[in-house]
Design an enzyme around this catalytic site. Sequence first.
Site, PDB file in Angstrom:
ATOM      1  N   ARG A 155       0.857  -1.191   0.000  1.00 26.38           N
ATOM      2  CA  ARG A 155       0.000   0.000   0.000  1.00 26.38           C
ATOM      3  C   ARG A 155       0.889   1.236   0.000  1.00 26.38           C
ATOM      4  O   ARG A 155       1.976   1.238   0.619  1.00 26.38           O
ATOM      5  CB  ARG A 155      -0.893   0.020   1.248  1.00 26.38           C
ATOM      6  CG  ARG A 155      -2.041  -0.990   1.232  1.00 26.38           C
ATOM      7  CD  ARG A 155      -3.114  -0.632   0.212  1.00 26.38           C
ATOM      8  NE  ARG A 155      -4.220  -1.576   0.178  1.00 26.38           N
ATOM      9  CZ  ARG A 155      -4.334  -2.609  -0.660  1.00 26.38           C
ATOM     10  NH1 ARG A 155      -3.387  -2.839  -1.553  1.00 26.38           N
ATOM     11  NH2 ARG A 155      -5.398  -3.384  -0.633  1.00 26.38           N
ATOM     12  N   HIS A 214      -1.129   0.436  -9.577  1.00 27.01           N
ATOM     13  CA  HIS A 214      -1.779  -0.529  -8.656  1.00 27.01           C
ATOM     14  C   HIS A 214      -2.313  -1.736  -9.442  1.00 27.01           C
ATOM     15  O   HIS A 214      -3.508  -2.016  -9.453  1.00 27.01           O
ATOM     16  CB  HIS A 214      -2.907   0.145  -7.866  1.00 27.01           C
ATOM     17  CG  HIS A 214      -3.299  -0.652  -6.642  1.00 27.01           C
ATOM     18  ND1 HIS A 214      -3.690  -0.083  -5.463  1.00 27.01           N
ATOM     19  CD2 HIS A 214      -3.363  -1.992  -6.422  1.00 27.01           C
ATOM     20  CE1 HIS A 214      -3.972  -1.024  -4.580  1.00 27.01           C
ATOM     21  NE2 HIS A 214      -3.781  -2.198  -5.142  1.00 27.01           N
TER      22      HIS A 214
HETATM   23  P1  NDP Z   1      -1.284 -11.641   4.857  1.00 19.87           P
HETATM   24  O1  NDP Z   1      -2.240 -11.178   5.913  1.00 19.87           O
HETATM   25  O2  NDP Z   1      -1.382 -13.057   4.385  1.00 19.87           O
HETATM   26  O3  NDP Z   1       0.215 -11.433   5.372  1.00 19.87           O
HETATM   27  C1  NDP Z   1       0.614 -10.285   6.038  1.00 19.87           C
HETATM   28  C2  NDP Z   1       2.051 -10.441   6.533  1.00 19.87           C
HETATM   29  O4  NDP Z   1       2.457  -9.190   7.102  1.00 19.87           O
HETATM   30  C3  NDP Z   1       2.191 -11.509   7.623  1.00 19.87           C
HETATM   31  O5  NDP Z   1       3.398 -12.198   7.473  1.00 19.87           O
HETATM   32  C4  NDP Z   1       2.204 -10.655   8.900  1.00 19.87           C
HETATM   33  O6  NDP Z   1       2.918 -11.212  10.000  1.00 19.87           O
HETATM   34  C5  NDP Z   1       2.957  -9.429   8.419  1.00 19.87           C
HETATM   35  N1  NDP Z   1       2.674  -8.294   9.320  1.00 19.87           N
HETATM   36  C6  NDP Z   1       1.478  -7.709   9.582  1.00 19.87           C
HETATM   37  N2  NDP Z   1       1.627  -6.712  10.480  1.00 19.87           N
HETATM   38  C7  NDP Z   1       2.938  -6.676  10.809  1.00 19.87           C
HETATM   39  C8  NDP Z   1       3.724  -5.885  11.692  1.00 19.87           C
HETATM   40  N3  NDP Z   1       3.171  -4.933  12.454  1.00 19.87           N
HETATM   41  N4  NDP Z   1       5.038  -6.140  11.766  1.00 19.87           N
HETATM   42  C9  NDP Z   1       5.616  -7.116  11.016  1.00 19.87           C
HETATM   43  N5  NDP Z   1       4.935  -7.907  10.157  1.00 19.87           N
HETATM   44  C10 NDP Z   1       3.616  -7.687  10.052  1.00 19.87           C
HETATM   45  O7  NDP Z   1      -1.426 -10.631   3.638  1.00 19.87           O
HETATM   46  P2  NDP Z   1      -1.195 -10.920   2.095  1.00 19.87           P
HETATM   47  O8  NDP Z   1       0.173 -11.495   1.928  1.00 19.87           O
HETATM   48  O9  NDP Z   1      -2.337 -11.671   1.514  1.00 19.87           O
HETATM   49  O10 NDP Z   1      -1.265  -9.441   1.488  1.00 19.87           O
HETATM   50  C11 NDP Z   1      -0.392  -8.416   1.915  1.00 19.87           C
HETATM   51  C12 NDP Z   1      -0.841  -7.071   1.369  1.00 19.87           C
HETATM   52  O11 NDP Z   1      -0.556  -6.972  -0.021  1.00 19.87           O
HETATM   53  C13 NDP Z   1      -2.339  -6.795   1.427  1.00 19.87           C
HETATM   54  O12 NDP Z   1      -2.742  -6.427   2.716  1.00 19.87           O
HETATM   55  C14 NDP Z   1      -2.492  -5.685   0.413  1.00 19.87           C
HETATM   56  O13 NDP Z   1      -2.325  -4.442   1.054  1.00 19.87           O
HETATM   57  C15 NDP Z   1      -1.339  -5.912  -0.551  1.00 19.87           C
HETATM   58  N6  NDP Z   1      -1.810  -6.284  -1.893  1.00 19.87           N
HETATM   59  C16 NDP Z   1      -1.475  -5.492  -2.959  1.00 19.87           C
HETATM   60  C17 NDP Z   1      -1.872  -5.839  -4.219  1.00 19.87           C
HETATM   61  C18 NDP Z   1      -1.450  -5.027  -5.395  1.00 19.87           C
HETATM   62  O14 NDP Z   1      -1.932  -5.278  -6.502  1.00 19.87           O
HETATM   63  N7  NDP Z   1      -0.581  -4.076  -5.247  1.00 19.87           N
HETATM   64  C19 NDP Z   1      -2.680  -7.022  -4.479  1.00 19.87           C
HETATM   65  C20 NDP Z   1      -2.964  -7.806  -3.298  1.00 19.87           C
HETATM   66  C21 NDP Z   1      -2.545  -7.414  -2.053  1.00 19.87           C
HETATM   67  P3  NDP Z   1       2.472 -12.611  10.659  1.00 19.87           P
HETATM   68  O15 NDP Z   1       2.988 -13.657   9.688  1.00 19.87           O
HETATM   69  O16 NDP Z   1       3.172 -12.615  11.948  1.00 19.87           O
HETATM   70  O17 NDP Z   1       0.962 -12.582  10.741  1.00 19.87           O
HETATM   71  C1  OXD Z   2      -5.663  -6.171  -3.043  1.00 17.42           C
HETATM   72  C2  OXD Z   2      -5.248  -5.197  -4.049  1.00 17.42           C
HETATM   73  O1  OXD Z   2      -5.599  -5.878  -1.846  1.00 17.42           O
HETATM   74  O2  OXD Z   2      -5.500  -5.430  -5.254  1.00 17.42           O
HETATM   75  O3  OXD Z   2      -6.081  -7.289  -3.439  1.00 17.42           O
HETATM   76  O4  OXD Z   2      -4.634  -4.195  -3.720  1.00 17.42           O
END
Ligand code: NDP
Ligand code: OXD
Length: 310
Positions: free
Chosen positions: A225, A273
């Site tokens: 993001r 995006h």
């Molecule tokens: P997940 O919820 O599966 O994974 C999130 C990861 O971030 C986990 O490993 C989590 O740790 C870690 N995390 C969360 N908070 C913290 C923190 N405070 N400190 C350290 N680590 C942290 O999410 P996804 O992998 O499915 O997606 C990640 C993000 O990608 C989405 O939220 C979205 O914003 C973005 N996205 C962007 C897209 C694009 O097209 N640009 C498309 C899809 C998603 P833990 O393992 O300990 O829970």
């Molecule tokens: C998502 C994105 O969160 O597309 O899936 O950003």
Amino acid sequence: MAILLCTKTTAMNDWRDALLAVDPALDIRLFPEAGDPADIEAAVCWNQHDMGELRRYPNLKLIVSMGAGVDHLLRQPGPPPGIPVARLKDHMLTTGMTEFVVLNVLRFHRQDLDYRAQQAARVWNELPAPVTAERRIGILGLGELGAASARALVSFGFPVMGWTRTPREVEGVTNFHGEDGLDAMLRQTDILCCLLPLTPQTRGVINARTLALMPRGAFVINSARGGHLVAEDLLAALDSGHIAAAALDVFEPEPLPAEHPLWSHPRVLVWPHAAAITIPSSAAPQVVDNLRRAREGRELINLVDFSAGY
Ligand code: NDP
Ligand code: OXD
């Protein structure tokens, strides 16, 4: 009972068709044509929808994000209290993100920006060969998307590290967690890739302090993001040469304003995006599955943990 689709994008019709392909008996309504508010039992939403509006539906059982991220659903005024929120875990999203990350890691690792600049100047000059085993990759977040990207990069032979909130095991990946873990990882990160959810804890995580911890000449990839990155701090680090280049897919605000300096910076690659785009036909089965679970009082899947914020 009906599903309400809430998005301002043109994907609304694709979502309707995809859900009906899974279950032709579904009653799908397209916001703002919700009909009788008492009919709505699930809302499938993307950003820009006013979540406060969902308080109008007295029989709402489930809210689903049209993407992996849920920051747009949780921001104030937030979803109606007590209603579960689910997000997508979808193999096509994971594939798209892995491709984006690998594309840009390889682009930076193989000095593609330098070769592009040489081509523009018609310079035939071989740069020193990069060594994969010495290019250290640090991934912020090892969830669905971060872990998949990490595995792909491990398969190329890169040393891969990942930072998480809680300790996490991904084969071949060195895990760091917590605030101390972040600093320790950044000090040895040549290519940083952000795949965190946007929460109050992760907002602004890539800033002047954290960029300064990385070795001079490091690269930044942000496809999570825009709020994770302090854009002015990145621009300053690029201009000083501390950061060599950045690949950015996400911004705050979006669309990136036409006058923003990131658009024209020679060491910044901008995508709109589009790193991982939801394909409704791929995502619809899990939404229907969750709706059936909610109707039958069974355990829901892919739920947001409100206390963690993602
Ligand atoms: P997940 O919820 O599966 O994974 C999130 C990861 O971030 C986990 O490993 C989590 O740790 C870690 N995390 C969360 N908070 C913290 C923190 N405070 N400190 C350290 N680590 C942290 O999410 P996804 O992998 O499915 O997606 C990640 C993000 O990608 C989405 O939220 C979205 O914003 C973005 N996205 C962007 C897209 C694009 O097209 N640009 C498309 C899809 C998603 P833990 O393992 O300990 O829970
Ligand atoms: C998502 C994105 O969160 O597309 O899936 O950003």
